[in-house]
Motif scaffolding. Structure first.
Motif, short mmCIF file in Angstrom:
data_model
loop_
_atom_site.label_atom_id
_atom_site.label_comp_id
_atom_site.label_asym_id
_atom_site.label_seq_id
_atom_site.Cartn_x
_atom_site.Cartn_y
_atom_site.Cartn_z
N LEU A 112 0.84 -1.19 0.00
CA LEU A 112 0.00 0.00 0.00
C LEU A 112 0.87 1.25 0.00
O LEU A 112 2.07 1.16 0.22
N THR A 113 0.26 2.39 -0.20
CA THR A 113 1.00 3.65 -0.08
C THR A 113 0.99 4.07 1.39
O THR A 113 0.13 3.63 2.17
N GLU A 114 1.92 4.94 1.74
CA GLU A 114 1.94 5.45 3.11
C GLU A 114 0.65 6.18 3.42
O GLU A 114 0.11 6.08 4.53
N SER A 115 0.13 6.90 2.44
CA SER A 115 -1.12 7.63 2.62
C SER A 115 -2.26 6.68 2.95
O SER A 115 -3.06 6.93 3.85
N ARG A 116 -2.34 5.55 2.25
CA ARG A 116 -3.40 4.57 2.51
C ARG A 116 -3.23 3.94 3.89
O ARG A 116 -4.22 3.70 4.59
N VAL A 117 -1.98 3.69 4.29
CA VAL A 117 -1.71 3.15 5.63
C VAL A 117 -2.23 4.12 6.68
O VAL A 117 -2.89 3.72 7.64
N ARG A 118 -1.98 5.40 6.50
CA ARG A 118 -2.47 6.42 7.44
C ARG A 118 -4.00 6.47 7.46
O ARG A 118 -4.60 6.63 8.53
N GLN A 119 -4.62 6.33 6.30
CA GLN A 119 -6.09 6.33 6.24
C GLN A 119 -6.67 5.14 7.01
O GLN A 119 -7.65 5.28 7.74
N ILE A 120 -6.06 3.99 6.83
CA ILE A 120 -6.52 2.78 7.53
C ILE A 120 -6.36 2.97 9.04
O ILE A 120 -7.27 2.66 9.82
#
Length: 139
Positions: A112-120
């Protein structure tokens, strides 16, 4: 199922034990049996990792015949399972974050992207807070 063998990369001799069992089968049966076989051969079924390909082919054929018996004559819709995959991936993200991995390390480990990790993580925190607040009675 990240460890599943890519069917397109299988050699004819790898699929031969199954092909021998389904020479006159309709295409849809063949597709189901092949899917079962690849899953079994990939070792994603757990304890069957020591089984011979011929035994796995027989098991794949038996599983397919079970589906034919149970669902034959119908047109079942088989959803992709995106929610299940997304949920398991989200659980993996949270597990890694709880191990104090960085966002970059989690992103690399999960694809995943770091952005998606933060969203999760953000969504998970919201859910956790909502669960904790359910027990509060404010008048």
């Amino acid at each position: 199922m990240n460890d599943r063998i890519d069917l397109a990369r299988m050699k004819p001799e790898q699929i031969a034990p199954l092909e021998a069992l389904m020479s006159s089968w309709p295409d849809c049966w063949r597709d189901l049996a092949t899917s079962h076989y690849v899953t079994l051969l990939s070792g994603t079924a757990g304890a069957l990792t020591d089984a011979e390909p011929a035994e796995l082919a027989k098991l794949a054929a038996a599983l397919t015949m079970g589906i034919v018996h149970d669902l034959g004559g119908s047109q079942p819709y088989i959803p992709v399972g995106a929610v299940l995959v997304a949920n398991s991936k989200a659980r993996r993200v949270i597990d890694l974050l709880e191990q104090r991995k960085t966002y970059r390390q989690v992103a690399d480990a999960t694809g995943l992207t770091e952005s998606r990790v933060r969203q999760i993580e953000s969504e998970w925190r919201r859910q956790q807070m909502a669960e904790r607040q359910q027990g509060l009675f404010i008048e």
